[in-house]
Structure formats: structure tokens, C-alpha cells
Design a protein around this motif. Structure first.
Motif, PDB file in Angstrom:
ATOM      1  N   GLY A 104      52.201  31.201  24.036  1.00 30.40           N
ATOM      2  CA  GLY A 104      52.465  30.776  22.670  1.00 30.40           C
ATOM      3  C   GLY A 104      52.881  29.326  22.582  1.00 30.40           C
ATOM      4  O   GLY A 104      52.658  28.670  21.555  1.00 30.40           O
ATOM      5  N   ASP A 105      53.486  28.797  23.651  1.00 30.31           N
ATOM      6  CA  ASP A 105      53.850  27.377  23.708  1.00 30.31           C
ATOM      7  C   ASP A 105      54.076  26.998  25.160  1.00 30.31           C
ATOM      8  O   ASP A 105      55.190  27.083  25.680  1.00 30.31           O
ATOM      9  N   THR A 106      53.022  26.568  25.827  1.00 27.79           N
ATOM     10  CA  THR A 106      53.122  26.245  27.248  1.00 27.79           C
ATOM     11  C   THR A 106      53.876  24.939  27.491  1.00 27.79           C
ATOM     12  O   THR A 106      54.182  24.619  28.642  1.00 27.79           O
ATOM     13  N   SER A 107      54.146  24.191  26.416  1.00 21.55           N
ATOM     14  CA  SER A 107      54.909  22.951  26.571  1.00 21.55           C
ATOM     15  C   SER A 107      56.416  23.197  26.568  1.00 21.55           C
ATOM     16  O   SER A 107      57.197  22.295  26.887  1.00 21.55           O
ATOM     17  N   ASP A 108      56.831  24.403  26.227  1.00 26.13           N
ATOM     18  CA  ASP A 108      58.247  24.753  26.145  1.00 26.13           C
ATOM     19  C   ASP A 108      58.759  25.077  27.549  1.00 26.13           C
ATOM     20  O   ASP A 108      58.368  26.068  28.162  1.00 26.13           O
TER      21      ASP A 108
END
Length: 617
Positions: A104-108
Motif C-alpha cells: 500500500g505504501d512501499t516508501s513508508d
């Protein structure tokens, strides 16, 4: 254990980002059917419980399986497999949540840490289960056959046991297998994660002012303005080149890692491990590859020559391959329209398919918006039989996005139907895992085409479908041939970026033909194909599935009543049958070289139709 980072993935790319108001309200998935969130006490408890259960399982059954094969009831081998399956289900639930939450948010960074921590915990727990498959495969054939006759609980798992025993020649001694398992956290899995996070953080100066992430930059290649496409291509080339040494190092490391594993296990061909996992014979894949390569001139060469003429060009630049035709509709398709289009197509085939697909919309099993940090592309992840699949999209309202929705819902319907087989037998080999998705696309395309009477729009739709099929069949076999070159050469030593780029240009020139100009910089474009990193040699499954569905759809068009029942039964079988058993009710045989020619003939027929329309214009 199901790997939440290698779900069934779509090879297709959504289109450029439109105004969100034109799309309507896009759904985001609700993962609470797995766990309510990272802080869910049930998640923490299940992680601990999985470790306890795995240890207890090892203490109960290690070293006793040959004796259990001579017993029935709670002391028999069937009872052992039931206990093993329950632990696999629990671990699969944990890792499905971890993977979906991460995607859902691989940058997190927090999500990445959660995924890494849970993967480490589950891998450690899995080390206590490793003995089971190894010891199962040391049981004598005669003893196992007699146990199957004696123990009904064991007989239920016959397909899984027979599949497991195909791995016998390639198993290592127990301690080595444990080492391979534990080192996977710092080997292939870690390098794959580095690749994902590098690609997620990259931004491309694609001539749009602000630098763009990969997905929107790629989607500009489908813009109607040739200069926009050229600027996007230049930006993509610049971005890939800036990171090419990192991607080259990752590719070299993973290719060597795979070679070590294959060599220790005794595989001969570089793709034998994938063929075994797919439960498909090398000869079948070789026949598919040969049929597709032989068809290059009458398929991709011919089509791209026509497209160059339609666009008023002598030759297409590589960035023009997926450009829209001048007559193509530019209308943004809202979410509700896309939803109804796919459900109508599915329902027209069989109401049961539409009913299953409806749950994905009604119960928040789909995450549709494109967000910063979100994984690119699309997939349907099966999770575990006690839950349900989840679909990830980057929906942006173009016709191809509707096809991607149809594709992923095909996976989802397949996964729902196969779940009845349980955690050990629900998964379908990759070669057949694409069957329902491509069939769902075909149903949706035919439904849309039948409702379109305007000749110009029909031509644009036919051309779009031909391009999708070329990207699914020709391009994916091209990818497979590229991987074979890379992995073969890596056995002789580390590869440079220039060597890998040369392999890429060779296979692309061979498959696209003289009507496509491969411009300077294109040699770096192999770097964004995630399948090369996460799932080596996966790609031929797309071509296998597309050709299979073409043959299957031809049977459907000429079938009497009962086709839908046979089709849904095939999906519900999950991983319990070989492809030869699944295709037999339809009179199809993938081991027959003519099977692939028949499958390719549908694509050739669409190109013939476009050519005829040109002559009449």
C-alpha cells in the motif's frame, strides 16, 4: 508458506493520470479480514502462536513419518498433513497482511520494517517445519502407496503428496535445506526488496514540469502527442541510466544466487526450477517458445508495419509502440462504468462469475487509486482459504485499465473458487494461474466490441486488443529469451551493464521487426521489468496463459451447453490436477505443438481483420 511479495501480477500498465473527479470514488481495500492493523493484538498473538505450533509440530512428528505411514487416525500421516496445513494457513495469513500492508505504501519505512520483521519471524518458525517435506519424500514409494489406500485422511492430500514427490530428485540434506531457507532473508528476498524500494523512490524528468514516478512516466508513452511520448522516453532513459549500475549489481547477484541453488539441487537447464514449480515439462515450454518465435513475422512485424502507416511514420520509434490510434477514444472511463462493464461481461458468461466478482467491489477487496509510494502495476493476491483474495490496481480510467480490472478479477474469481482445496492445494501453477485472468479479459473485450458499431472505434479497439496480445505473448516470450541469455552468460562471470543491454536489444530487435526503431538509450529499459528480479522465468506463464485461453475461447465459441460448468470446475480444481487433466474435458492438449499454433491463430485472425479493414477504407 505463501509469499505475499510474489502475488499473481499483471504485466499490463495503466494509463496517464486523469482528473480524479472523472473517475468517481475509487475504493481502497479493507485488510481487517486479515488483521485490523499493525498494532492488532491478534497479529502479535498469531506470530507467537505460529512459532509455538511449528516447534510443537517438529517435536511431535520429526523422525516418525515412516511409522505414521503405517497407521491411521490421529497417529497417521493424514493427521500430520492436516496439522501442517493449519500452520501453513496461519503463517500465510500473517505474511499476506504484511505484504499487502507494505504494498500500500512501499516508501513508508515503518511498513517496510514491519514486513521485514514479520518475514524474519515466520522464516525462523518455518525452519521447524522444513523437516516435514524432506522426510515425507524419504518414505518408500510402495509404503506411501499402501498408506494412501489405508488412510482416507492421507488420500485427500494425494495431489499434494504427488506434487511434493516430484521434488525428490532435487532435495538436499536437511541441514543444507535449513541453511538455504534461513539465508533467503539476506539473499534473494533482500535484493528484491532493494530493487522495489529503489524503483519506488525514482523520479523521471519526463517533460511534465515536476519529475514523475515510474508509473505515470511510463503511461505518457500512451499519450496521443508524439512529442510527449518522446520526452517521456528521454526521461525514462535518463532515470534508468542513472541507476543502471545498481540494477546491474542486483541482477548479477540474483542470477548468481539462483545458479548456486540450481547447481546444488542438480537442475540442468537454467529454467528447470521454474518448470518444476509450474508443473510443466520443459518440452512444452520449448514448443511454446518455438511457435511464438516462428510467428514473429506474421504477427508483430506485420502489425507494427500497419501501425507505422496509420501514424504516418516510416518506422515507429520504440516509444511509439503503444501510442493510441488517431481514432481511439480519449474518454475517461469512470469507476462505476468500469465496474458494470466487467460484471456484465462476466455475468453474460455465467452469473456465478459475476456474483463472485461483485464481492470484490461490495466488500472492499480492491485498492484502486494510484498513490505516492503505492506499488505499481496490478495484482490479485489469494491470501489464505479462510479469508479471500485482495486486488491492487492503479486505476486511471483508460480502456486498458478496464482490461486490467477484468484481468485481476479473473485471478480473484479463480482464487475464490480454488480456496475450497485448502492451503496446500489451492495454489495453481503459474502457467495455469493466468488462464482465468486472460479469459476474463477476453470476455470483457468481446462484450465491448459487440456493443460498438462505429467502424473507426472498432478498429481502434481491435488494434488495442492486438497490442495487448502482442505484449502478452510476443513480449513475454521475448522477456523469457532475454532472461535465458542473461542467466546463461552469468554462469561464465559477472555481466556489465553494456552486456545486459546488448542482450536486451538483440531480443527486442528480433521480436519487434523492421518497422520499429530501437533508439539510443533503449538498451537500459530492461531495468524496470520487476519479474526479472522477483520471479525469474515467470514471464512465459503469460504467453502460456494467453495462447491457452485463445484455444479455450475458440472451444467456447463453438461449444454446446455445459462449457461454463466445465470451465468453473477447472478453476475450482486449484493445484490438484496437471494441466493435461484440466484441459482434457475441452479436447485440448498443450503437449501437442499444434496447440500453440492454434492459440496464436486468434491473434493472427485479429490482424487479418485489421488488414481487411485497411483495404476497404
Amino acid at each position: 508458506m505463501r509469499n505475499a511479495l510474489q502475488p499473481a501480477q499483471s504485466q499490463q500498465t495503466p494509463a496517464a493520470e486523469p482528473e480524479s473527479s472523472a473517475l468517481g470514488e475509487l475504493p481502497e481495500w479493507d485488510l481487517s479480514d486479515l488483521y485490523s492493523g499493525p498494532e492488532d493484538k491478534a497479529l502479535t498473538a498469531d506470530v507467537a502462536r505460529s512459532a509455538d505450533l511449528a516447534k510443537a509440530f517438529q517435536e511431535r512428528w520429526a523422525g516418525t513419518l515412516a511409522e505414521a505411514a503405517e497407521k491411521t487416525g490421529d497417529d497417521g500421516l493424514g493427521a500430520a498433513i492436516e496439522a501442517y496445513e493449519a500452520i501453513e494457513e496461519l503463517m500465510g495469513r500473517i505474511m499476506s497482511f504484511a505484504g499487502l500492508h507494505y504494498y500500500g505504501d512501499t516508501s513508508d519505512e515503518a511498513r517496510g520494517k514491519l514486513y521485514g520483521d514479520l518475514a524474519s519471524r515466520i522464516t525462523d518458525a518455518s525452519s521447524h517445519l522444513l523437516f516435514f517435506s524432506l522426510e515425507m519424500n524419504r518414505i518408500d514409494e510402495t509404503m506411501m502407496a499402501e498408506a494412501m489406500e489405508r488412510d482416507d485422511r492421507l488420500a485427500h492430500y494425494r495431489p499434494w503428496v504427488e506434487d511434493l514427490r516430484k521434488d525428490r530428485p532435487f532435495q538436499l540434506e536437511d541441514r543444507l535445506e535449513q541453511l538455504f531457507l534461513e539465508k533467503s532473508q539476506t539473499a534473494a528476498g533482500a535484493w528484491s526488496r532493494l530493487y522495489d524500494e529503489t524503483l519506488t523512490h525514482m523520479r523521471f524528468d519526463a517533460g511534465q514540469g515536476e519529475p514523475l514516478p515510474l508509473e505515470p512516466a511510463l503511461n505518457l508513452l500512451m499519450d496521443g502527442d508524439p512529442q510527449v511520448r518522446a520526452d517521456a522516453a528521454a526521461g525514462l532513459t535518463g532515470g534508468f541510466r542513472a541507476h543502471i549500475r545498481t540494477f546491474t549489481l542486483i541482477t548479477n547477484t540474483l542470477a548468481k544466487d539462483l545458479e548456486i541453488s540450481q547447481r546444488w539441487r542438480g537442475f540442468e537447464d537454467i529454467a528447470d526450477g521454474r518448470h518444476l514449480a509450474n508443473r510443466v515439462e520443459k518440452e512444452v515450454v520449448d514448443a511454446l517458445e518455438e511457435a511464438v518465435v516462428n510467428a514473429y513475422p506474421r504477427l508483430s512485424y506485420r502489425y507494427y508495419a500497419m501501425k507505422a502507416k496509420w501514424l504516418g511514420m516510416d518506422r515507429l520509434n520504440h516509444w511509439d509502440r503503444n501510442a493510441p490510434l488517431p481514432t481511439a477514444s480519449r474518454e475517461i472511463i469512470g469507476w462505476e462504468t468500469a465496474r458494470q462493464t466487467v460484471l456484465d461481461a462476466y455475468g453474460g458468461f455465467d452469473p456465478r462469475m459475476a456474483e463472485i466478482a461483485s464481492d470484490f467491489f461490495d466488500k472492499n477487496w480492491i485498492d484502486a487509486p494510484s498513490r505516492a509510494g503505492k506499488a505499481s502495476g496490478a495484482f490479485s493476491h489469494p491470501t489464505v482459504p479462510s479469508a479471500h483474495p485482495y486486488v491492487l490496481l492503479n486505476y486511471q480510467g483508460r480502456p486498458r485499465d478496464v482490461m486490467v480490472l477484468a484481468h485481476e478479477l479473473g485471478h480473484g474469481v479463480h482464487q475464490v473458487l480454488a480456496a475450497r482445496q485448502g492451503a496446500l492445494m489451492a495454489d495453481t501453477p503459474l502457467t495455469l494461474a493466468e488462464t482465468a485472468s486472460v479469459f476474463g479479459e477476453m470476455l470483457t473485450f468481446r462484450s465491448l466490441l459487440d456493443r460498438t458499431s462505429d467502424p473507426a472505434q472498432r478498429k481502434a479497439m481491435l488494434a488495442g486488443k492486438v497490442e495487448d496480445m502482442i505484449n502478452t505473448v510476443i513480449r513475454q516470450i521475448t522477456f523469457y529469451r532475454f532472461e535465458r541469455k542473461v542467466h546463461t552468460a552469468r554462469r561464465e562471470g559477472e555481466l556489465t551493464s553494456d552486456q545486459i543491454g546488448r542482450f536486451w536489444m538483440e531480443v527486442q530487435a528480433e521480436s519487434l521487426g523492421p518497422a520499429v526503431q530501437l533508439n539510443e538509450g533503449y538498451e537500459a529499459w530492461w531495468a524496470y521489468v520487476k519479474h526479472f528480479i522477483a520471479s525469474p522465468f515467470y514471464v512465459y506463464a503469460y504467453a502460456f496463459g494467453d495462447c491457452l485461453v485463445n484455444s479455450l475461447y475458440a472451444v467456447y465459441q463453438n461449444a454446446s451447453d455445459g462449457f461454463a460448468d466445465r470451465y468453473l470446475d477447472m478453476l475450482a480444481a486449484g493445484g490438484t490436477k496437471h494441466h493435461s487433466e484440466l484441459l482434457a474435458p475441452f479436447g485440448l492438449d498443450a503437449s501437442d505443438p499444434a496447440f500453440w499454433t492454434k492459440g496464436l491463430s486468434m491473434l493472427e485472425g485479429l490482424i487479418d481483420e485489421l488488414e481487411a479493414a485497411d483495404r476497404e477504407a
